[in-house]
Every structure is written in C-alpha cells, then in structure tokens.
Scaffold this motif. Sequence first.
Motif, short mmCIF file in Angstrom:
data_model
loop_
_atom_site.label_atom_id
_atom_site.label_comp_id
_atom_site.label_asym_id
_atom_site.label_seq_id
_atom_site.Cartn_x
_atom_site.Cartn_y
_atom_site.Cartn_z
N ARG A 114 0.83 -1.21 0.00
CA ARG A 114 0.00 0.00 0.00
C ARG A 114 0.86 1.26 0.00
O ARG A 114 0.46 2.29 -0.55
N ALA A 115 2.03 1.17 0.61
CA ALA A 115 2.95 2.31 0.64
C ALA A 115 3.77 2.43 -0.64
O ALA A 115 4.57 3.36 -0.78
N GLY A 116 3.57 1.52 -1.57
CA GLY A 116 4.30 1.57 -2.83
C GLY A 116 5.62 0.84 -2.81
O GLY A 116 6.39 0.91 -3.78
N ASP A 117 5.91 0.12 -1.73
CA ASP A 117 7.16 -0.64 -1.64
C ASP A 117 6.93 -2.09 -2.04
O ASP A 117 5.79 -2.57 -2.09
N GLU A 118 8.02 -2.78 -2.32
CA GLU A 118 7.94 -4.17 -2.76
C GLU A 118 8.58 -5.08 -1.71
O GLU A 118 9.80 -5.05 -1.52
N PRO A 119 7.79 -5.90 -1.00
CA PRO A 119 8.36 -6.84 -0.04
C PRO A 119 8.95 -8.05 -0.75
O PRO A 119 8.41 -8.55 -1.74
N SER A 120 10.09 -8.50 -0.27
CA SER A 120 10.75 -9.68 -0.80
C SER A 120 11.09 -10.59 0.37
O SER A 120 11.51 -10.12 1.43
N LEU A 121 10.90 -11.90 0.18
CA LEU A 121 11.09 -12.85 1.27
C LEU A 121 12.19 -13.85 0.94
O LEU A 121 12.24 -14.41 -0.15
N VAL A 122 13.08 -14.06 1.92
CA VAL A 122 14.05 -15.16 1.87
C VAL A 122 13.61 -16.18 2.92
O VAL A 122 13.52 -15.85 4.11
N PHE A 123 13.31 -17.39 2.48
CA PHE A 123 12.86 -18.44 3.39
C PHE A 123 13.94 -19.51 3.41
O PHE A 123 14.21 -20.17 2.41
N PHE A 124 14.57 -19.67 4.58
CA PHE A 124 15.71 -20.59 4.72
C PHE A 124 15.36 -21.69 5.71
O PHE A 124 14.76 -21.44 6.76
N TYR A 125 15.77 -22.91 5.38
CA TYR A 125 15.59 -24.02 6.30
C TYR A 125 16.84 -24.88 6.32
O TYR A 125 17.41 -25.23 5.27
#
Length: 549
Positions: A114-125
């Motif tokens: 909504r703020a115009g930013d792009e979330p990116s996720l690193v999922f590590f196991y």
Amino acid sequence: MTRAAALTLAAIAALATREASAATRTYVVAIGNDERPVESANDDVSSLQYADDDAAAIVSFWRELGATTELLTVLDAASQRRFPSLAEVAQPPTLARLRAVVSTLGARFEADRRAGDEPSLVFFYSGHGSAGTGQEPSLAMLDGGLTRKILYDEILAVLPARYVHLIIDACHAEAIVRPRDAQAEVVPVDEADLAAYAARNTLRRFPQVGAVMATSAVAEAHEWDEYQRGVFTFQVLSALRGAADVNGDGAIEYSELSAFLGSANASVVDPRAKLAVIVRPPDLNRHAAIADLSGARGRAAILTGIGPEVGRFFVEDERGNRLGEIRAEAGYRYELLLPSGERLYMRAPTSEGSFEATPGTRVAVGSVVLAPRATRSRGAVESSLRRGLFATPFGPAYYRGFVDARADLPSVDLSRSAPLEAGPDLTPQPSTRAAARWSALALALVGAAGLAVGTAYGLEVMSKNDDIDSTCVTGTTCSSTDRARYDKDIADAKTARKLSIVGFAAGSAALVAGGALFWWARPRASDGGLSLGATVGPATLGATMGGTW
C-alpha cells in the motif's frame, strides 16, 4: 490553468514522488532445527549439530544488509557464544510459531504494498528432511513436519511478496561429515509423468518463487565440523557476500550463485562428499537477485582482491564464525562484504593473517601480512572435502562456461566485470615482487658502495688536513717546494670533501630507496616468502625467521 489541470498535475507529482520513494523491503525467515523428526522411527537418525548455526549465520548476513529477520531455532551453548546477539531474539522452530510469523509478515507485506514498496522474502531451512514410506516428504520441526502442502498453501500462497527465495539445506548428522536423507527412496518416472506432476505440485504454481536446494550424488548433503555449519549453507553465504558477483554490480543472481556453487564443488571426488545443487530462478524474472549488496557497502568492510594472489582463502570473525571463502581465477577482481567493527582473520591453507574491519573501509587482500599456520586432516571424506572444496578457481571464465551449458539460467552482463567502486589494485603480484626485491638488493649494494666511497674520501680529507697543518702552517719556514705541496694539499682536500659528500648522499639515498622498495615488495608467506615468529614461555624467549627470497 484550470482547476482540473492543476489537480491532474498534483496527482502526477504525487505518483512520481511515490514511485521515487518506492523501495524493496527484504524479510528473512530462517529456520534451523537440530532435532530428529518427531515421527521418525529410525534409530539411525540422530540429531544435528549445526542447523542452528546455519540459520543464525543466514540471519546475521541479512541483518548486515538491513533486512527484517525472524530466527526460528534453539541455539545451543556453543552457538550462543558464536552468535551472542541472536539468543534473545531466537524463537522455537515449531509449526505454530512459523504460522504466527507468516501471519505477521502477511500484514506487513500488505502495508508495504500500500505504501508503494515491494516486499521480498528469503525463506531458509536447515535440518532433517524425511521421506519415509507412506509419509509425505517434510522438513522436521519440533512439533511436526513442514510438508509441501503447508509450505505451498499456508506460506507461499498467502504472502504477497514480489519475490520469494527458498534456500533449503536439510540434513542429519553422522561423525565428522554428517550425511542426511540417505534413507530416501529414489523413484524413477518418465518425462510425461514428471511434467504432469510438476504442473500440479511444484513451484510452477508460484512464478515469483525461486529455489536453491542441495543434495549429492548419493542422495546426501553434509555438515562439517571444520565449518561448524552445513557445507552447502557456507558456500551459499560465501557466494552472497560477493564472491559470486562476476559482473560487480552488487546484485547476486541465481546464475552467479549456481556457477559459484559449481566451481566450489567441482574438484570434490568422493561421491559421499560431493554436493549436487538444484538452482531454479523465479519464472517471473530469471534475473531476480537473491541479495543486493550495494546498499550495505558504505557501512560494511570490503575485502578486495584480484585472483589468484593468495589462492584459496577464507575469512572468519573473532568468535570463529567462517564468513566466506573463495579461490579466484587469475585476473578476477572481486569484493567480499564483511561485518565491520571487529578484527577479522584471513586464513589460507598454509598461512594466516588479520586485519581491522572498520565501517566503509576497503582492505586489499595483498596488504594482509600472512604467517605460516599448521594444518591437519582426518578421514577419507574430510580429506576429500579439504582437498576438493574451492579447489577450482571461480571468475568470469568459469561463469561463462557454466552458464553456457544451462539454458534456464540467463547470464548477467559481463561488460563491466570489475566492481564499480574498485580502483586500481596497487598490490604487487608475486613475480613483480620477486623482480622488485632483486632491484632493492641492487640499490642496497649501490648504497653500500656510495657510503664506502664517501668514507674513503672522508679519510682522505683528514689525511690532507694533517699534511696541511704540518706544511707552511706550523713550520717557521716555508720553501717554494713546501708552498707548492701546501697548495696542492688544499686543492686535493677540497676535491675529496666534495666527493665524500656526494658519496654519502648518493649511498644514503640508494639505501633508503632500496629499503622502501623491499618493504613494498616484501616476501609474503603465501609466496613461500619471509615469515617471522616469536616463542614465549615460562623460561624461554625466542624468535624465528624463515622463508625464501
């Protein structure tokens, strides 16, 4: 200007401002579970040692990049000493805690968008993977298995991330190098079945998701006591710190990571130790970067070098945490992003040294003075790892050959392969240093000769002065012969004085220049060169010096 036009311009300006301020927000969920699967009935499956260290190292690295992190692990006593700042933020690696974290991240991702930013996720196991008969394959958590259905339906399908990067290192331990998943059954399938299965159940459902996973030629992956973490995780972190950045833009893409992992394992010959890595970039953008180092360069320490220099080496911190390792191709200019604010240690197979890592500093590999160190090896598998890992140099040449054979990995732009901030490297290469040392020796000989000439003419001046004092000076009479000898001695003394001054000046300058040249080109331990050491004991005090010219 009409009111409508003004409102339109204001809207355009607001939109432009919003786009200009848009940023990528990186979030990391790192899970490390040393415990065996709760549903496992196999007594041969034992607990791991370093899955908690794997997760802690991942969190530490992405914190350096400014990411928001979630650590789900139970750090043992040794790991808490190695990662003292993470013990208070670690949460138990349970499915219940993971679901709570995912719920929180979902809300944050929505707010970012909504703020115009792009979330990116690193999922590590990192931990045990199981695929028993009659059971759905899963990753072990303390309260059950993280199945493919949970991963897909409860995590990937509900998180509105621009990109998700899955890094999976699932292993169980055994002796020094601990294999895992050796009990997993390999079932052959034909291409039609595989395509149908992939369409229904694999990451093709999620074009924004990329994956990096480790296995081996015998369905095993490993953790190693010398690394104090998984071999695969350590190699991934080495690549992401900049060792794999062949075009120097600060963004580590999947093709760069894949090629680096290929070179790191290329020379491991024992099939029990050799890793095989599966790398799959997001279908949405095959150039998506797993990590971007550019924003952290101003607050981190940067170790710079041009291959091969010292050859293979790794860097560790004061608590013994290995940060990264590389063996660079000849001419490959690389940068390693390292944590700042402490002394770091650079270790080659037969030598070691240290340097102070302060924020924003750039330290040249060639400027680190190395001294000899002891090495040892244990067992066939460990010997294979020690000899084979990072034995193949990495750089643009290896990268080109690797990516050319992989149509699914688009190549990065290698037109500017040197890092943007890298200036000219003034570190002398071994062959240059050897030639310079001989030049320094020649200058030292010239200097010694000059001082000898100056001393000789100085003595000549003293002798002439004695003659002058006894000729037509102290005597009561002075014949024409004595007067002629007196005038000649004065002229000779003046000439000798000039030659003495010139000899001393030239000799001193040559010695200073030779000393400076030798220091610049001084032998490094990595060349088999000069080494100094001290021995201090209750009743002994000694020094050692060794090496070759």
